[in-house]
Write a protein that holds these residues in place. Structure first.
Motif, short mmCIF file in Angstrom:
data_model
loop_
_atom_site.label_atom_id
_atom_site.label_comp_id
_atom_site.label_asym_id
_atom_site.label_seq_id
_atom_site.Cartn_x
_atom_site.Cartn_y
_atom_site.Cartn_z
N ASP A 189 -1.92 -6.20 99.13
CA ASP A 189 -2.62 -7.18 98.79
C ASP A 189 -2.12 -8.51 99.59
O ASP A 189 -3.23 -9.24 99.95
CB ASP A 189 -2.80 -7.68 97.32
CG ASP A 189 -3.48 -6.83 96.57
OD1 ASP A 189 -4.10 -5.74 97.39
OD2 ASP A 189 -3.55 -6.58 95.25
N SER A 190 -0.93 -8.34 99.80
CA SER A 190 -0.22 -9.56 100.60
C SER A 190 -0.67 -9.82 101.94
O SER A 190 -0.53 -10.79 102.82
CB SER A 190 1.26 -9.63 100.67
OG SER A 190 1.63 -8.48 101.29
N ARG A 241 4.12 -21.08 99.68
CA ARG A 241 3.28 -20.06 99.51
C ARG A 241 2.37 -19.80 98.16
O ARG A 241 1.55 -19.57 97.94
CB ARG A 241 3.62 -18.75 99.84
CG ARG A 241 3.05 -17.53 99.87
CD ARG A 241 2.03 -17.40 100.80
NE ARG A 241 0.90 -16.17 100.54
CZ ARG A 241 1.08 -15.23 101.50
NH1 ARG A 241 2.09 -15.02 102.46
NH2 ARG A 241 0.23 -13.99 101.25
N TRP A 242 3.43 -20.16 97.34
CA TRP A 242 2.89 -20.25 95.83
C TRP A 242 2.00 -21.15 95.53
O TRP A 242 0.89 -21.06 95.02
CB TRP A 242 4.01 -20.54 94.85
CG TRP A 242 3.77 -20.75 93.42
CD1 TRP A 242 3.45 -22.11 92.74
CD2 TRP A 242 3.90 -19.87 92.23
NE1 TRP A 242 3.07 -21.74 91.58
CE2 TRP A 242 3.17 -20.66 91.09
CE3 TRP A 242 4.10 -18.49 92.13
CZ2 TRP A 242 3.33 -19.61 89.94
CZ3 TRP A 242 3.89 -17.85 91.18
CH2 TRP A 242 3.52 -18.60 90.17
N MET A 243 2.06 -22.43 96.12
CA MET A 243 1.29 -23.68 96.02
C MET A 243 -0.15 -23.22 96.74
O MET A 243 -1.27 -23.46 96.03
CB MET A 243 1.89 -24.85 96.86
CG MET A 243 1.06 -26.02 96.45
SD MET A 243 1.88 -27.69 96.92
CE MET A 243 1.97 -27.24 98.74
N GLY A 249 -7.04 -19.66 94.56
CA GLY A 249 -7.17 -18.89 93.51
C GLY A 249 -6.52 -17.48 92.94
O GLY A 249 -7.18 -16.54 92.40
N ILE A 250 -5.69 -17.14 93.84
CA ILE A 250 -4.81 -16.21 93.70
C ILE A 250 -4.09 -15.98 92.28
O ILE A 250 -3.39 -16.91 91.91
CB ILE A 250 -3.70 -15.80 95.12
CG1 ILE A 250 -4.95 -15.55 96.31
CG2 ILE A 250 -2.96 -14.57 94.83
CD1 ILE A 250 -3.96 -15.52 97.50
N VAL A 256 2.83 -13.50 96.51
CA VAL A 256 4.07 -13.46 97.08
C VAL A 256 5.13 -14.68 97.35
O VAL A 256 6.36 -14.48 97.85
CB VAL A 256 4.06 -12.71 98.27
CG1 VAL A 256 3.69 -11.29 98.08
CG2 VAL A 256 3.19 -13.33 99.51
N GLY A 257 4.38 -15.79 96.91
CA GLY A 257 5.20 -17.04 96.81
C GLY A 257 6.00 -17.22 95.55
O GLY A 257 6.03 -16.23 94.82
#
Length: 504
Positions: A189-190, A241-243, A249-250, A256-257
Motif C-alpha cells: 500500500d505504501s 509522512r505521518w502528518m 485520511g490514511i 509508513v510514517g
C-alpha cells in the motif's frame, strides 16, 4: 477452599499480612509430580521466585531441571536433590515430597493454582516496591532528587507488570503469519515497498525496507560525518509522512510514517528544533545562530515554522539520562500518544548512563548494559530504536578511513545487540585536509598539476556521503552514496546517474 490433607511448611520469615497461599503452592507441586504432562504445561508460567515458601520454589526449580533433561519428576527422582536441604529436614526430610502427592485435589485446579500463585507474587512485588518507595522518600541523608525516585519507581513497577510476559509472548504460527501478511500489505500500500517506518531516503528504504518494529539500529560515524544531521533528517521525514498520511485520511496502522521521540543528550530542544526548521527552510543554521539572517530568510523560516508546528516530533533534551530513565520517559510518552509512538531516536549512546549499581563496573560493562537496554526498549515498546554512536580514533590512523564494525567505540556488545549497524562516511571531509597551496604565478608545473589533480578529485567527492550498512540481521550488507548539502546539513538521494551501491 477445602483444607488439603498434607502438612505445609511454617510461614516464611515475612510479615504475616503479605499475600500468599502456601497450600495452593503445595497442591500444585503435588499435581506436577503426579502428572508430568501437567508439569510441562505449568513450568513456563512461573518462576521459583513466585513462590512465597522458599522450599516450594526450590522444589519447583528441581522439577524444571529434571524435565529439561527429559527425566521423570517424581518424589523418588527428586529425593537425591533434597537429602541435604535444611528446609526439607525441618519437615521430616525428603519424605515431604511424597506427602505433597498424597492428595489429588491439585490435579483438578492446578492451572488455577498457578494463576493464583503468580497473582499473589505480583501483589507481594507491589508491596515491596511501595515500601522501597516510602523508605527512599523518607531518607533525606543523601541528595534529594524526587524526579529520579519517581522514574525509578516507574521502572520497578514496569518490571512487575512485564514479569511472566513469556506466556503472553508465545504466538501460534497462524498469529505470526498474520503479522507477516500485515507487513506485506503495508509495503504494497505504501507504493514505495516499505515494510517499516520510512526514512525519507529512497536508496536507504530500498536497502533495508524501512525501520522495523523492535529493531535496534546503530548509526555510527566519526565527528563531522553528519550522523546527527542524518538522524534529524530521518526523524523529520518519518514525522512529516505521518502528518501528511493523516491529512490524506490514511489509517494510522497503514501509514509508513511515525510519531517520533528524539532523545537529544547533546543538543538542547531549541537547538535541535532550530536545526530542523533551518534544514527545511534551506537556511544555513550557522547564519541563524549568529543572527545574520536577512528578511527574506526570516520569512521563509517563519512560514516553515508555521507549516511544521503540528509535526508529531517530540524532543527530550534531559542531560545525563540513565537507560532506566530513558525507558520510563519513552513508555510515558507512548501512553500519552495513545500507543502510537512509532520511532525512538537517541543522540547519542555514549552520553547515556548505566545503572551504576557497582563502582567496580568499568565503561565497557556500562556500554554493554546500555546497548542491551536499548534493544530491550525496542522490544518492550515494539518500535524501532535508532541510536547514534561514536567510533574509536582507530579510524584516523588508517589510510582508508571508511569505518568497520571493529571501530565501534568501547564495546563489542553494541554490534552484538544491534539488528542493523550503519556507518556514515564523507570522503570530502578528509579530502579537504589534503588541499595543496593554491597555485600562483611563481608556482612550478608540478605544483600546478598537483593542485589540478586535487581539485578534480574534490569535484568527485563534493556534496557526497556514503552510507555503509555494515550489519543487517535480516538482509544484505552494502553501501551507497547520498547527497549531503553541508550548508543546510541535509541528506537526500542522489540523482539516478550518480547513484551507485554494492552488496556483499
Amino acid at each position: 477452599m477445602a483444607t488439603l490433607a498434607f502438612p505445609v511448611p511454617a510461614p516464611a520469615p515475612e510479615p504475616a499480612h503479605l499475600p500468599r497461599n502456601v497450600e495452593a503452592e503445595a497442591a500444585m507441586l503435588g499435581a506436577m509430580m503426579i502428572d508430568n504432562r501437567l508439569a510441562d504445561d505449568l513450568l513456563d508460567r512461573l518462576e521459583p521466585a513466585h513462590f512465597f515458601e522458599p522450599l516450594h520454589g526450590r522444589v519447583f526449580a528441581a522439577i524444571r531441571t529434571l524435565r529439561a533433561a527429559d527425566m521423570l519428576a517424581t518424589p523418588v527422582t527428586l529425593r537425591p536433590m533434597f537429602e541435604a536441604d535444611e528446609g526439607m529436614k525441618e519437615l521430616g526430610g525428603p519424605a515431604y515430597l511424597a506427602t505433597l502427592t498424597g492428595s489429588g485435589a491439585g490435579l483438578i485446579g492446578a492451572r488455577e493454582f498457578a494463576r493464583q500463585i503468580y497473582d499473589l507474587a505480583m501483589l507481594r512485588a507491589l508491596v515491596s516496591v511501595g515500601r522501597t518507595l516510602v523508605d527512599r522518600a523518607m531518607d533525606t541523608s543523601e541528595e534529594v532528587n524526587p524526579r529520579a525516585q519517581i522514574e525509578l519507581a516507574e521502572e520497578e513497577l514496569f518490571k512487575v507488570a512485564v514479569d511472566g510476559g513469556a506466556e503472553n509472548s508465545v504466538k501460534t504460527f497462524a498469529q505470526a503469519m498474520t503479522l507477516v501478511t500485515r507487513q506485506a500489505q503495508r509495503a504494497l500500500d505504501s507504493g514505495g515497498h516499505i515494510a517499516g517506518i520510512t526514512t525519507g531516503l529512497d536508496s536507504l528504504n530500498e536497502k533495508v525496507g524501512g525501520l522495523h518494529a523492535s529493531d535496534l539500529v546503530i548509526l555510527a560515524g566519526r565527528p563531522g560525518m553528519g550522523k546527527t544531521s542524518l538522524a534529524t533528517n530521518i526523524a523529520f521525514n518519518a514525522a512529516r509522512r505521518w502528518m501528511r498520511d493523516g491529512e490524506d485520511g490514511i489509517e494510522p496502522a497503514k501509514s509508513v510514517g511515525a510519531k517520533v521521540a528524539f532523545f537529544s543528550l547533546e543538543m538542547s530542544a531549541d537547538q535541535l528544533a532550530g536545526r530542523i526548521v533551518a534544514e527545511q527552510a534551506r537556511i544555513n543554521s550557522g547564519v541563524l545562530r549568529s543572527g545574520k539572517i536577512n528578511r527574506e530568510e526570516f520569512t521563509r523560516l517563519s512560514n516553515t515554522a508555521v507549516e511544521l508546528q503540528n509535526l508529531p516530533l517530540y524532543i527530550d533534551d534531559t542531560a545525563a539520562l540513565t537507560i532506566a530513565g530513558l525507558h520510563t520517559r519513552a513508555r510515558r510518552l507512548k501512553r500519552r500518544q495513545n500507543n502510537q509512538l512509532g520511532l525512538i531516536i537517541v543522540d547519542y549512546l555514549q552520553l547515556l548512563n548505566g545503572s551504576g549499581r557497582s563502582s567496580s563496573d568499568n565503561r565497557v560493562q556500562e556500554i554493554s548494559e546500555i546497548s542491551r537496554g536499548l534493544k530491550a526498549l525496542a522490544k518492550d515498546l515494539d518500535v524501532p530504536v535508532l541510536a547514534l554512536s561514536q567510533l574509536s580514533r582507530a579510524v584516523e590512523s588508517r589510510e582508508d578511513k571508511r569505518p568497520m564494525l571493529s571501530d565501534l567505540r568501547e564495546s563489542g556488545s553494541i554490534e552484538q545487540d544491534a539488528d542493523m549497524v550503519w556507518f556514515v562516511y564523507r570522503d570530502e571531509y578528509y579530502h579537504l585536509f589534503k588541499e595543496p597551496a593554491t597555485p600562483n604565478e611563481h608556482s612550478s608545473e608540478l605544483e600546478r598539476q598537483k593542485y589540478t589533480e586535487w581539485h578534480d578529485a574534490q569535484l568527485k567527492v563534493a556534496n557526497k556521503a556514503t552510507l555503509i550498512v555494515a550489519k543487517q540481521r535480516h538482509g544484505s550488507t552494502g553501501a551507497f552514496d547520498l547527497r549531503f548539502d553541508s550548508e543546510f546539513t541535509r541528506f537526500s538521494d542522489l540523482a539516478e546517474p550518480g547513484r551507485h551501491g554494492y552488496e556483499r
